[in-house]
Design a protein around this motif. Structure first.
Motif, PDB file in Angstrom:
ATOM      1  N   PRO A  91       0.657  -1.339  -0.044  1.00  0.00           N
ATOM      2  CA  PRO A  91      -0.026  -0.215   0.081  1.00  0.00           C
ATOM      3  C   PRO A  91       0.846   1.375  -0.063  1.00  0.00           C
ATOM      4  N   VAL A  92       0.363   2.405  -0.603  1.00  0.00           N
ATOM      5  CA  VAL A  92       1.099   3.638  -0.666  1.00  0.00           C
ATOM      6  C   VAL A  92       1.068   4.408   0.522  1.00  0.00           C
ATOM      7  N   SER A  93       1.954   5.110   1.275  1.00  0.00           N
ATOM      8  CA  SER A  93       1.835   5.844   2.456  1.00  0.00           C
ATOM      9  C   SER A  93       1.058   6.981   2.199  1.00  0.00           C
ATOM     10  N   GLU A  94       0.864   7.659   3.045  1.00  0.00           N
ATOM     11  CA  GLU A  94       0.149   9.042   3.349  1.00  0.00           C
ATOM     12  C   GLU A  94       0.943  10.058   2.700  1.00  0.00           C
ATOM     13  N   GLU A  95       2.215  10.011   2.735  1.00  0.00           N
ATOM     14  CA  GLU A  95       3.282  10.975   2.504  1.00  0.00           C
ATOM     15  C   GLU A  95       3.199  10.907   0.691  1.00  0.00           C
ATOM     16  N   GLU A  96       3.370   9.589   0.236  1.00  0.00           N
ATOM     17  CA  GLU A  96       3.431   9.474  -1.260  1.00  0.00           C
ATOM     18  C   GLU A  96       2.216   9.913  -1.822  1.00  0.00           C
ATOM     19  N   GLU A  97       1.066   9.647  -1.132  1.00  0.00           N
ATOM     20  CA  GLU A  97      -0.086   9.935  -1.616  1.00  0.00           C
ATOM     21  C   GLU A  97      -0.322  11.517  -1.747  1.00  0.00           C
ATOM     22  N   GLU A  98      -0.026  12.294  -0.572  1.00  0.00           N
ATOM     23  CA  GLU A  98       0.036  13.618  -0.547  1.00  0.00           C
ATOM     24  C   GLU A  98       0.808  14.434  -1.887  1.00  0.00           C
TER      25      GLU A  98
ATOM     26  N   ARG B  93       1.779  12.747  -4.751  1.00  0.00           N
ATOM     27  CA  ARG B  93       1.263  12.399  -5.841  1.00  0.00           C
ATOM     28  C   ARG B  93       0.218  13.768  -6.209  1.00  0.00           C
ATOM     29  N   GLN B  94      -0.841  13.930  -5.112  1.00  0.00           N
ATOM     30  CA  GLN B  94      -1.885  14.956  -5.263  1.00  0.00           C
ATOM     31  C   GLN B  94      -1.241  16.235  -5.468  1.00  0.00           C
TER      32      GLN B  94
ATOM     33  N   GLU C  94       1.548  17.050  -7.180  1.00  0.00           N
ATOM     34  CA  GLU C  94       1.970  16.992  -8.446  1.00  0.00           C
ATOM     35  C   GLU C  94       0.938  17.049  -9.219  1.00  0.00           C
ATOM     36  N   GLU C  95      -0.037  16.689  -9.104  1.00  0.00           N
ATOM     37  CA  GLU C  95      -1.250  16.462 -10.059  1.00  0.00           C
ATOM     38  C   GLU C  95      -1.911  18.067 -10.126  1.00  0.00           C
TER      39      GLU C  95
END
Length: 209
Positions: A180-187, A189-190, A192-193
């Motif tokens: 699973p992707v960690s919260e930091e990586e998810e933030e 990614r967002q 960057e989008e």
């Protein structure tokens, strides 16, 4: 010693009659003294034959059929065993009689009658040195076969270990992809989008102007 052949003179079986004639004819040809004992007309003969045929030699129904052959009180056999002995030229042994002089025995030429030399030849013929050599060859062949099998297993073992290692590495790599992707990586990614969207909007506004 008298050979006793138990017969059925009034048997209605053609096969039994033929077997009886075969046995008697062969004994006559060998000039063997025998006594034919009829079990059809003599109850004592029939009972004696049935009682003295060994249990393991009797048919499944327990009633032995003629011809049955005895040497005095000793059981020799039935037609089938007599026929086998005849084929093997061992009728005298089958009947328990000593073979007559010169009867199909291997005669040893005078030049072979040299004590040790002839003894060694005979031992080789009956499995003396030849038998030992054959046994040694067999053991050597078995040993060689075992060694070949072990070498084959050793050759395939490294290959199997390499395949197992590759499978482990593939599983680990797959596991990393599935983690699973960690919260930091998810933030990140967002963010960057969002940046990409802002850049795209600014570009569109500039084009409209």
């Amino acid at each position: 010693m008298v050979i006793k052949v138990f017969l059925a003179s009034s048997s209605g079986s053609t096969a039994i009659k033929k077997k009886q004639q075969d046995v008697l004819g062969f004994l006559e040809a060998l000039k063997v003294d025998y006594a034919p004992l009829d079990i059809a007309c003599n109850e004592d003969n029939r009972m004696w034959m049935r009682e003295n045929v060994p249990v393991e030699k009797k048919p499944t129904n327990g009633i032995p059929l003629p011809p049955q052959i005895f040497n005095e009180e000793s059981y020799c056999g039935d037609y089938e065993t007599f026929f086998d002995a005849k084929e093997d030229n061992a009728v005298y042994a089958f009947l328990g009689l000593p073979p007559p002089p010169g009867s199909k025995k291997r005669e040893v030429p005078m030049e072979e009658c040299n004590g040790d030399e002839h003894t060694e030849e005979v031992e080789a013929e009956v499995g003396g040195e030849t038998g030992e050599e054959a046994a040694e060859e067999k053991v050597a062949e078995e040993k060689e076969a075992v060694e070949d099998t072990e070498e084959s297993l050793e050759d395939t073992a490294p290959v199997k270990e390499e395949e197992a290692q590759e499978e482990v590495e593939d599983e680990e790599a797959k596991g990393e992809d599935d983690q699973p992707v960690s919260e930091e990586e998810e933030e990140l990614r967002q963010l960057e989008e969002e940046e990409e969207e802002e850049v795209t909007e600014e570009a569109e506004e500039e084009e409209d102007e």
